[in-house]
Design a protein around this motif. Structure first.
Motif, PDB file in Angstrom:
ATOM      1  N   SER A 186       0.836  -1.205   0.000  1.00  0.00           N
ATOM      2  CA  SER A 186       0.000   0.000   0.000  1.00  0.00           C
ATOM      3  C   SER A 186       0.867   1.250   0.000  1.00  0.00           C
ATOM      4  CB  SER A 186      -0.907   0.008   1.235  1.00  0.00           C
ATOM      5  OG  SER A 186      -0.139   0.211   2.411  1.00  0.00           O
ATOM      6  N   ARG A 187       0.255   2.356  -0.286  1.00  0.00           N
ATOM      7  CA  ARG A 187       0.939   3.654  -0.231  1.00  0.00           C
ATOM      8  C   ARG A 187       1.503   3.897   1.168  1.00  0.00           C
ATOM      9  NH1 ARG A 187      -2.669   9.053   0.246  1.00  0.00           N
ATOM     10  NH2 ARG A 187      -1.021  10.613   0.500  1.00  0.00           N
ATOM     11  N   GLN A 188       0.743   3.526   2.180  1.00  0.00           N
ATOM     12  CA  GLN A 188       1.190   3.748   3.558  1.00  0.00           C
ATOM     13  C   GLN A 188       2.452   2.945   3.861  1.00  0.00           C
ATOM     14  OE1 GLN A 188      -2.100   5.282   2.619  1.00  0.00           O
ATOM     15  NE2 GLN A 188      -2.481   3.108   2.961  1.00  0.00           N
ATOM     16  N   GLU A 189       2.471   1.710   3.405  1.00  0.00           N
ATOM     17  CA  GLU A 189       3.652   0.870   3.644  1.00  0.00           C
ATOM     18  C   GLU A 189       4.865   1.425   2.914  1.00  0.00           C
ATOM     19  OE1 GLU A 189       1.114  -3.265   4.280  1.00  0.00           O
ATOM     20  OE2 GLU A 189       1.667  -2.581   2.279  1.00  0.00           O
ATOM     21  N   ALA A 190       4.663   1.885   1.685  1.00  0.00           N
ATOM     22  CA  ALA A 190       5.773   2.453   0.926  1.00  0.00           C
ATOM     23  C   ALA A 190       6.278   3.740   1.568  1.00  0.00           C
ATOM     24  CB  ALA A 190       5.337   2.711  -0.512  1.00  0.00           C
ATOM     25  N   ARG A 191       5.394   4.514   2.175  1.00  0.00           N
ATOM     26  CA  ARG A 191       5.799   5.765   2.817  1.00  0.00           C
ATOM     27  C   ARG A 191       6.789   5.510   3.948  1.00  0.00           C
ATOM     28  NH1 ARG A 191       0.792   9.557   4.311  1.00  0.00           N
ATOM     29  NH2 ARG A 191       2.507  10.828   5.086  1.00  0.00           N
ATOM     30  N   VAL A 192       6.549   4.455   4.715  1.00  0.00           N
ATOM     31  CA  VAL A 192       7.463   4.131   5.811  1.00  0.00           C
ATOM     32  C   VAL A 192       8.846   3.833   5.262  1.00  0.00           C
ATOM     33  CG1 VAL A 192       7.965   2.483   7.646  1.00  0.00           C
ATOM     34  CG2 VAL A 192       5.624   3.327   7.340  1.00  0.00           C
ATOM     35  N   GLN A 193       8.908   3.020   4.226  1.00  0.00           N
ATOM     36  CA  GLN A 193      10.191   2.682   3.616  1.00  0.00           C
ATOM     37  C   GLN A 193      10.875   3.934   3.065  1.00  0.00           C
ATOM     38  OE1 GLN A 193      11.591  -0.295   3.558  1.00  0.00           O
ATOM     39  NE2 GLN A 193      13.250  -0.033   2.053  1.00  0.00           N
ATOM     40  N   PHE A 194      10.090   4.821   2.453  1.00  0.00           N
ATOM     41  CA  PHE A 194      10.670   5.993   1.811  1.00  0.00           C
ATOM     42  C   PHE A 194      11.276   6.962   2.822  1.00  0.00           C
ATOM     43  CE2 PHE A 194      10.420  10.052  -0.608  1.00  0.00           C
ATOM     44  CZ  PHE A 194      11.172   9.661  -1.706  1.00  0.00           C
ATOM     45  N   LYS A 224      -5.826  -4.906  -1.007  1.00  0.00           N
ATOM     46  CA  LYS A 224      -5.805  -3.841   0.004  1.00  0.00           C
ATOM     47  C   LYS A 224      -5.369  -2.523  -0.629  1.00  0.00           C
ATOM     48  CE  LYS A 224      -1.076  -4.633   1.670  1.00  0.00           C
ATOM     49  NZ  LYS A 224      -0.229  -4.975   2.844  1.00  0.00           N
ATOM     50  N   THR A 225      -4.444  -2.604  -1.588  1.00  0.00           N
ATOM     51  CA  THR A 225      -4.003  -1.393  -2.270  1.00  0.00           C
ATOM     52  C   THR A 225      -5.122  -0.815  -3.107  1.00  0.00           C
ATOM     53  OG1 THR A 225      -1.717  -2.158  -2.294  1.00  0.00           O
ATOM     54  CG2 THR A 225      -2.328  -0.471  -3.906  1.00  0.00           C
ATOM     55  N   ASN A 226      -5.834  -1.650  -3.827  1.00  0.00           N
ATOM     56  CA  ASN A 226      -6.898  -1.150  -4.678  1.00  0.00           C
ATOM     57  C   ASN A 226      -8.072  -0.607  -3.879  1.00  0.00           C
ATOM     58  OD1 ASN A 226      -6.741  -1.478  -7.830  1.00  0.00           O
ATOM     59  ND2 ASN A 226      -5.496  -3.097  -6.915  1.00  0.00           N
ATOM     60  N   ARG A 227      -8.314  -1.142  -2.713  1.00  0.00           N
ATOM     61  CA  ARG A 227      -9.341  -0.547  -1.861  1.00  0.00           C
ATOM     62  C   ARG A 227      -8.944   0.874  -1.477  1.00  0.00           C
ATOM     63  NH1 ARG A 227      -8.907  -5.638   1.462  1.00  0.00           N
ATOM     64  NH2 ARG A 227     -10.104  -7.186   0.286  1.00  0.00           N
ATOM     65  N   ASP A 228      -7.658   1.065  -1.206  1.00  0.00           N
ATOM     66  CA  ASP A 228      -7.156   2.392  -0.880  1.00  0.00           C
ATOM     67  C   ASP A 228      -7.329   3.333  -2.071  1.00  0.00           C
ATOM     68  OD1 ASP A 228      -5.992   4.330   0.657  1.00  0.00           O
ATOM     69  OD2 ASP A 228      -3.935   3.676   0.330  1.00  0.00           O
ATOM     70  N   ILE A 229      -6.995   2.861  -3.270  1.00  0.00           N
ATOM     71  CA  ILE A 229      -7.135   3.679  -4.478  1.00  0.00           C
ATOM     72  C   ILE A 229      -8.596   4.053  -4.695  1.00  0.00           C
ATOM     73  CG2 ILE A 229      -6.806   3.723  -6.981  1.00  0.00           C
ATOM     74  CD1 ILE A 229      -4.566   1.613  -6.533  1.00  0.00           C
ATOM     75  N   TYR A 230      -9.472   3.086  -4.514  1.00  0.00           N
ATOM     76  CA  TYR A 230     -10.898   3.340  -4.715  1.00  0.00           C
ATOM     77  C   TYR A 230     -11.432   4.310  -3.668  1.00  0.00           C
ATOM     78  CZ  TYR A 230     -15.754   2.480  -5.977  1.00  0.00           C
ATOM     79  OH  TYR A 230     -17.054   2.641  -6.399  1.00  0.00           O
ATOM     80  N   ASN A 231     -11.041   4.110  -2.425  1.00  0.00           N
ATOM     81  CA  ASN A 231     -11.541   4.979  -1.358  1.00  0.00           C
ATOM     82  C   ASN A 231     -11.051   6.417  -1.533  1.00  0.00           C
ATOM     83  OD1 ASN A 231     -12.979   2.940  -0.088  1.00  0.00           O
ATOM     84  ND2 ASN A 231     -11.271   2.348   1.232  1.00  0.00           N
ATOM     85  N   ARG A 232      -9.838   6.581  -2.041  1.00  0.00           N
ATOM     86  CA  ARG A 232      -9.366   7.937  -2.331  1.00  0.00           C
ATOM     87  C   ARG A 232     -10.239   8.576  -3.405  1.00  0.00           C
ATOM     88  NH1 ARG A 232      -3.912   5.743  -2.628  1.00  0.00           N
ATOM     89  NH2 ARG A 232      -3.939   6.190  -4.861  1.00  0.00           N
ATOM     90  N   ALA A 233     -10.612   7.771  -4.415  1.00  0.00           N
ATOM     91  CA  ALA A 233     -11.475   8.293  -5.474  1.00  0.00           C
ATOM     92  C   ALA A 233     -12.830   8.707  -4.918  1.00  0.00           C
ATOM     93  CB  ALA A 233     -11.651   7.245  -6.573  1.00  0.00           C
TER      94      ALA A 233
END
Length: 877
Positions: free
Chosen positions: A19-27, A337-346
């Motif tokens: 997910s975006r959130q998981e990638a943010r931690v790594q970044f 889980k990632t696509n749910r995040d993408i959809y919910n942002r939309a």
């Protein structure tokens, strides 16, 4: 001796199986290493993947690091921008690409400097329009990987568009990760030979990075080791893309190439990704249309009437849209889980955009003081004369609609009774306050960037609700649709041509994944008709409607399909609608999908024996063969996937010959194909359901799974079980005219642009519950601009960047020069300027004019004009 420019970078997928959130931690921790490497001079330069969304997220979490970021960006050592996110070029509209680059350039400039390189290293295909988009932003260089055919035998070239735009291009044929071998292996000569093929230039580029790759602190050491071994043949230097392109442009052996690059010979292109996760593509398409054709032009009208444009909110919505149009996000090749995040942002962006539209419509309408109570708006710079549907609320079931010229005829499509009474536990204690919500269809004429209004007179002899007709046909001046013997026949009355069995459906297996459609190994393709359908027709003076309802019995899963069993069911409801004087066959469909691993397509019998298909691109049209030239021997020559003729579209798909042109205008579906023994059928993929992020050894894509090659990730959400809806329109004409089709697409994007001033129904929109004050100055008729005799395509209309005027963008989608593209008409004196795609004025072309004749448009040209009113408003009621 050849010089190799090594570019240290990371390719940072905004989101993927993580997910975006998981990638943010790594970044966050990744950036610690980037700063350390730059501070200790372990690296001279570093590139943050050409996109600002990941940097924005980082600064929200670590605002104290802004000064450090700015220091290295301004020093020319850390490269950011120009994109906000790396779009998927094949399914992202031109205006979305423009907004994306604007956001990226704005954000990167705030840090000190933007990288002026069109950097899209992983998009699944390259649009033919990218050179002119880049040039519109002052970008002269580009980098990409996927899509260039192997038989081109080229790495570095000038990529041109039909309007004369060009960008110096580096095709990183070995991938953005090619330079990892320099760090991890000692095969330096082999690596140099690999990156030296297919080019005669002396200056080569070697990207050193990869997906979320950690910083290579030992890069300088590895460069020294490699240079010792390669002495006399190659010199590898630590560099960056801007410096590399300065060297490359000195080469005299660079060819020119044009067009789109969607070939899977060197890398996977994922032609089946256009139909993955239809639910995402649908909602993001709605957001695009809502923002471009309603919210932004309505904001321009409100600005003309004295309101402040909420550009910060508009930019916030576009940021969310851009995040959903990153290449993996848009493709849907992600975990559930990632696509749910993408959809919910939309959904969040959708609520913001709809609420902004609703507020503007209400604020403008309540500030009109002419005694009317129903207001219809036209925010676009072309006049409207068409049938529109709207809902009105009244205290009586019978009512009339009155204009200044008398009663307006309308069709009452449906009506429901509601109760505004205060709720009680015991319904008998409620003081009923009944009111009626009626859906009507009425013909309206609205001037460009203007409005019209009506008065609703209640309690009079009203309309009867459209009754079910005994006939099995509907028609208007243009079309007749007849249901006969279980099939639909369409007659084009103007061309005297009947299309028998014009609409049907096809269901086949899909043993692919979220990257690619692939037919089942034991497939069973079923042609679905309407033999057992229930048909209902409603015939009015303004509109005529045909409803088809039924159930298709199809295999539940791949095992049933292999055994040719049909124990699964898809229930459907199809609505075809013809409006008085309309050129469109409006199409709406709902299905309840309860089966797995399949693809459902709408099939239109076009009567055109097609050799090529046509579809719009960002700012043009792509012509593509119905069969890929390499289809027969693709495996033998090493293609990475079957080059099937599945094609992308943004707004329309078309086939035509000298006599007929048959088109489908889409509202979210992105994939089509010409099929049939004579390629006389146009198949539009409604949706496909699959259950895995990646699968190995597909029929269309043999070998390793795409995405994760060592882990199988189940994605049950991508089966799209449950209710799905689809919308579009069919257009049959004598002549092929892409400008006309884009105009029709604009027409279908204009629903819901009305407001009724009333007090009985507090729930017409979520904001209706809140009170709102009128504007200080009365809203009057103050049209901004009208385009007369338009022969090119309207792309967008909004306020200018500095809010002192308006920005109008047009483009020529054809391959021909348009000598007389149209005329701009104003109600006050206006200065007209030419702008670039950043919205910055380049040249003033007319001063204090009320009419401006557009100069000729070159083939494929994009033109942005600034309209800056001067003096007093002329006109009024």
């Amino acid at each position: 001796m050849k010089k190799v420019y090594a570019v240290a970078h990371t390719h940072w997928d905004f989101e993927w199986y993580f997910s975006r959130q998981e990638a943010r931690v790594q970044f966050i921790f990744h950036m610690d290493d980037v700063f350390k490497a730059l501070a200790e001079n372990k690296l001279e330069y570093y590139m943050l993947d050409g996109q600002m969304a990941i940097v924005d997220d980082y600064l929200k979490t670590c605002p104290e690091k802004r000064a450090t970021l700015e220091k290295y960006v301004k020093a020319g050592r850390l490269f950011v921008g120009p994109w906000y996110t790396q779009i998927d070029e094949m399914v992202t509209s031109g205006e979305s690409a423009v907004r994306n680059l604007r956001l990226g350039l704005k954000a990167s400039r705030k840090l000190g400097k933007s990288t002026k390189v069109g950097y899209l290293p992983d998009s699944f295909g390259q649009s033919k329009d990218m050179p002119k988009i880049y040039n519109g932003f002052g970008i002269k260089d580009a980098v990409f990987w996927r899509g260039l055919p192997a038989d081109q035998k080229v790495r570095y070239f000038y990529w041109t568009s039909e309007d004369g735009s060009k960008v110096l291009t580096a095709n990183i044929k070995n991938g953005y990760y090619a330079g990892v071998d320099l760090v991890e292996k000692d095969n330096f000569k082999e690596l140099m030979q690999n990156i030296s093929t297919d080019t005669d230039v002396e200056d080569l580029v070697l990207p050193i990075g990869g997906d979320q790759r950690a910083v290579d602190f030992n890069l300088k050491k590895r460069l020294k080791l490699a240079n010792r071994e390669l002495a006399g043949e190659y010199e590898i230097i630590e560099s960056n893309y801007p410096e590399y392109f300065k060297a490359l442009e000195q080469s005299s052996v660079l060819p020119e190439l044009s067009g789109e690059f969607i070939d899977p010979s060197v890398s996977k292109i994922h032609r089946g990704i256009y139909s993955s996760r239809y639910d995402l593509k649908q909602i993001y398409d709605e957001l695009e249309q809502l923002m471009i054709y309603q919210v932004e032009p309505l904001s321009a009208i409100s600005h003309q009437q004295g309101m402040e444009v909420k550009q910060g909110l508009i930019d916030e919505i576009w940021q969310i849209i851009a995040k959903g149009q990153a290449h993996d996000s848009s493709g849907g090749s992600n975990s559930d889980k990632t696509n749910r995040d993408i959809y919910n942002r939309a959904v969040e962006a959708q609520q913001l955009a709809r609420s902004l539209k609703d507020y503007l419509l209400r604020k403008l309408s309540v500030s009109v003081k002419n005694g009317d109570d129903l207001f219809l708006w036209n925010p676009l710079p072309m006049s409207v004369d068409e049938v529109r549907e709207l809902e009105v609320s009244t205290t009586t079931p019978s009512f009339e609609i009155i204009s200044q010229d008398g009663k307006i005829d309308f069709d009452l499509i449906e009506q429901k009774q509601c109760n505004a009474a205060t709720l009680r536990r015991n319904p008998a204690e409620m003081d009923n306050e009944y009111y009626y919500v009626s859906r009507i269809a009425m013909r309206v004429q609205i001037k460009a960037t203007d409005w019209t209004s009506f008065r609703i007179k209640e309690g009079t002899a009203g309309k009867e609700i459209l009754a079910t007709s005994v006939t099995n046909e509907i028609q208007n001046e243009k079309y007749q649709i007849e249901f006969e013997n279980g099939q639909l026949n369409i007659t084009d009355k103007l061309n005297h041509c009947t299309y028998t069995n014009a609409l049907s459906f096809e269901d086949g297996g899909d043993e692919g994944d979220t990257y690619d459609y692939s037919p089942a190994y034991k497939d069973w393709i079923i042609n679905l008709g309407f033999a057992n359908a229930t048909i209902t027709t409603k015939v009015g003076k303004q509109t005529q409607i045909m409803l088809l309802e039924g159930t298709w019995h199809v295999p539940y899963d791949l095992q049933e399909r292999a055994a040719k069993k049909s124990n699964g069911a898809i229930t459907y409801r199809i609505k075809l609608q013809l409006d008085q004087g309309g050129d469109l066959i409006k199409f709406k469909m709902n299905v309840n999908n309860q089966i797995l691993d399949h693809r459902l397509r709408l099939v239109m019998n076009t009567g055109v024996k097609a050799q090529n298909t046509f579809a719009d691109t960002q700012f043009g049209v792509a012509q593509r063969p119905v069969i890929d030239p390499k289809m027969d021997n693709w495996q033998a020559i090493g293609y990475r996937e079957e080059p099937t003729a599945l094609r992308p579209m943004l707004h329309f798909a078309n086939v035509h010959d000298r006599e007929n042109s048959f088109s489908f205008i889409t509202a979210g579906m992105r994939e089509f194909q010409a099929i049939g023994d004579q390629f006389d059928k146009l198949a539009v993929t409604l949706f496909r359901g699959v259950g895995f992020l990646g699968r190995p050894d597909l029929k269309r894509r043999p070998g390793d799974a795409s995405g994760l090659v060592m882990k199988s990730v189940a994605t049950p959400d991508s089966q799209l079980m449950g209710e799905q809806s689809f919308q579009g329109a069919i257009v049959i004409t004598h002549d092929w005219d892409p400008r006309q089709l884009q105009c029709m697409h604009l027409q279908v994007s204009q629903s819901g642009l009305y407001y009724q001033r009333q007090v009985i129904n507090r729930f017409t929109t979520p904001l209706q519950y809140f009170a709102v004050n009128e504007l200080a100055n009365e809203v009057k008729h103050r049209p901004i601009v009208k385009i007369n005799n338009l022969k090119v395509t309207l792309s967008s209309f909004q306020t200018s960047v500095d809010q002192t005027g308006y920005e109008l963008r047009l483009h020529n989608p054809t391959q021909q020069t348009v000598a007389n593209p149209g005329n701009l008409q104003f109600t006050q004196n206006v200065n007209v300027s030419l702008m670039d795609l950043k919205g910055e004025v380049q040249q003033t072309v007319a001063n204090a004019v009320k009419n401006y004749s557009l100069p000729k448009f070159k083939p494929g040209e994009i033109r942005t004009m600034g309209l800056f009113p001067i003096g007093e408003i002329i006109g009024g009621d």
